[in-house]
Design an enzyme around this catalytic site. Structure first.
Site, PDB file in Angstrom:
ATOM      1  N   LYS A 193      -6.369  -6.542   7.826  1.00  0.00           N
ATOM      2  CA  LYS A 193      -5.354  -7.580   7.726  1.00  0.00           C
ATOM      3  C   LYS A 193      -4.116  -7.086   8.467  1.00  0.00           C
ATOM      4  O   LYS A 193      -3.366  -6.245   7.991  1.00  0.00           O
ATOM      5  CB  LYS A 193      -4.986  -7.905   6.275  1.00  0.00           C
ATOM      6  CG  LYS A 193      -4.213  -9.223   6.242  1.00  0.00           C
ATOM      7  CD  LYS A 193      -3.199  -9.343   5.153  1.00  0.00           C
ATOM      8  CE  LYS A 193      -1.875  -8.733   5.353  1.00  0.00           C
ATOM      9  NZ  LYS A 193      -1.014  -9.283   6.408  1.00  0.00           N
ATOM     10  N   GLU A 230      15.965   3.516   4.716  1.00  0.00           N
ATOM     11  CA  GLU A 230      15.379   3.219   6.030  1.00  0.00           C
ATOM     12  C   GLU A 230      15.897   1.856   6.491  1.00  0.00           C
ATOM     13  O   GLU A 230      15.678   0.847   5.825  1.00  0.00           O
ATOM     14  CB  GLU A 230      13.856   3.170   5.876  1.00  0.00           C
ATOM     15  CG  GLU A 230      13.130   2.923   7.171  1.00  0.00           C
ATOM     16  CD  GLU A 230      11.617   2.806   6.956  1.00  0.00           C
ATOM     17  OE1 GLU A 230      11.183   2.110   6.021  1.00  0.00           O
ATOM     18  OE2 GLU A 230      10.878   3.396   7.755  1.00  0.00           O
TER      19      GLU A 230
END
Ligand code: NAD
Length: 492
Positions: A185, A394
């Protein structure tokens, strides 16, 4: 100048793109959704969006293909993987263009790294499989014994949007070479190169059902793949937040799961370096893929004595960055992948400033006169307290947070204070010191006088919040896709 779109690529993008299930395109039942070109926000393609039904069909196809694929001798599987790699190589220019259009990344980077390095991965694991014995005798008193290694069955893979083709290859190559079949996926944001590669796999003679691709949203198709009872092994690359959910779901089913997650890499720069050279390399580290690189250096900890000249040089270099559409050959840094990602980056910068970060280089939103709707930003440098959100989390954009140090022990403490542990680098002319610091920085990867170092045979993976379960790109990764079983007979 924009590279003209190749006829193969226009043809590929022109028709609604379907999942790849059992060796064939399959429209599924979920309808189609547009995939956008981040360089100008235009619609690149219409792509099928699947859910549990399409995942089930793909897992069934992979299950049907498994016995014959697993029964092939490793060299026979290797031949088919080399044919697949040949087909990808013949279409390398098309693949690079698709990747550049879909992700927004500089075409020169897609051509120079993403595509050739991905293809090389298939060949590396195909060759490794030929050398690996399935059965190893064990020298034990009074026992005739051996270990027997067999593939798991159907393996599931979920990927993010920043390096779709390279990560696809890093993920599936060891699993396929070991005799597993796979259901992938890809990210719903950048599914194009995975679908193009799957089509080439079928054309190259890879048996139907060995590689299946279902495009869909994480919460539906992704969750269905993780929960499917016939998936025997999972691998997830993406954010720690989603990684945790995937890990929990696999834990409930007791299915082995590999997690490759985010990072907040540090670069420690000592005062004996060539300041210009290091500034140029670290500037390139945050503009690479527009900063959307899990392992890149985004916390720069610079020795007090060279801090000012270093900052001056790096800001000068970043101001010169050629920002433009991914498929423009002159572009050094393309747009961010989506408007959602651009808002995320801009929100981080706002929060960082509100929390007291000082701006060293003002970046933020950038409108290109030629393509004003693209998702562009300019590089940003911030500095300030270590508690700042932009120093801790991040951001995934072309931004770095600058800190100073004078003492070696103290700087190691600074590097290790975050829960992330993907990749750090140390920059110094003193190689003994480099080695010492490299060992003490807690992460899956410590690089010396470079950042973002990749090679097949060099294990790459994360520690702590950055990953779990083994990493990629090495013989260990290959063995990881084989279930070990001992067979023993007492002799007396
Ligand atoms: P993400 O975690 O949002 O999504 C990753 C994938 O997970 C996508 O395919 C998404 O559809 C799917 N997903 C989302 N919710 C899900 C759910 N509930 N169940 C199953 N699947 C689900 O990450 P992203 O925004 O696509 O990518 C950026 C992140 O990936 C960053 O944190 C980056 O550091 C990380 N990353 C890590 C590596 C590595 O090798 N360590 C490499 C590339 C990217």
């Amino acid at each position: 100048m924009l590279t003209p779109i190749a006829p193969n690529v226009s043809q590929f993008l022109a028709r609604p793109l379907r999942h790849h299930i059992g060796g064939r395109p399959d429209a599924g039942h979920g309808g189609f959704a547009p995939v956008l070109n981040p360089s100008d926000a235009s619609v690149l393609a219409e792509v099928a969006l699947g859910g549990a039904a399409e995942i089930d069909a793909a897992v069934s196809a992979a299950g049907r293909a498994f016995p014959a694929w697993a029964a092939l001798r490793p060299n026979e599987r290797a031949v088919r993987l080399h044919r697949f790699a040949d087909a990808l190589e013949q279409h390398a220019a098309d693949l690079a263009q698709i990747e550049s259009l879909d992700v927004g990344k500089a075409i020169t980077a897609a051509e120079g790294f993403d595509v050739p390095f991905g293809i090389q991965c298939l060949r590396y694991f195909a060759d490794l499989a030929v050398q690996a014995p399935a059965s190893v005798s064990l020298a034990i008193r009074n026992l005739e014994a051996r270990t027997w290694r067999v593939p798991y069955g159907v393996c599931g893979f979920i990927f993010p949007w920043n390096f779709p083709f390279t990560l696809l290859c890093w993920g599936i190559a060891p699993a396929l070479a070991a005799g597993n079949t796979v259901v992938v996926k890809p990210s719903e944001v950048t599914p194009l190169s995975s679908l193009f590669a799957a089509q080439l796999a079928a054309e190259s003679g890879l048996p139907a059902g060995v590689l299946n691709v279902v495009v869909g949203l994480g919460g539906t198709a992704g969750a269905a793949l993780v929960a499917h009872t016939n998936v025997k092994r999972m691998s997830f690359t993406g954010s720690p937040e989603v990684g945790r959910k995937v890990g929990e779901a696999c834990g409930r089913r007791l299915v082995p799961c590999k997690l490759e997650l985010g990072g907040k890499g540090a670069a420690v720069v000592f005062d004996d370096v060539d300041v210009d050279a290091v500034a140029t390399q670290l500037a390139a580290a945050i503009t690479l893929n527009t900063g959307q690189v899990c392992c890149t250096a985004t916390r720069w900890i610079i020795h007090e004595r060279i801090y000012d000249p270093f900052v001056g040089k790096v800001a000068e270099r970043l101001r010169q960055t050629r920002i433009g559409p991914g498929t423009d050959r002159a572009t050094e840094m393309g747009p961010l992948v989506s408007e959602v990602q651009r808002q995320r980056v801009l929100d981080y910068l706002d929060r960082g400033k509100r929390e007291g970060a000082a701006v060293v280089l003002e970046g933020g939103c950038h409108a290109l006169p030629t393509t004003p709707d693209g998702f562009y930003v300019q590089p940003t440098l911030l500095t300030g307290p270590v508690e700042n959100v932009c120093c801790r989390e991040e951001i995934f954009g072309p931004c770095a947070y600058l800190l100073r140090f004078t003492d070696e022990d103290a700087v190691i403490g600074q590097v290790n204070q975050l829960a992330y542990g993907l990749a750090n680098s140390v920059w110094t002319a003193d190689l003994k010191r480099a080695s010492r610091v490299a060992e003490r920085m807690v992460a899956g990867n410590s690089w010396i006088n470079a950042h973002n170092v990749f090679a097949y045979g060099l294990p790459y993976g994360g520690a702590n919040l950055s990953g779990l379960g083994g990493g990629v790109n090495s013989p260990e990764t290959f063995h990881d896709y084989l279930r070990s079983q001992t067979i023993a007979r007492p002799l007396a």
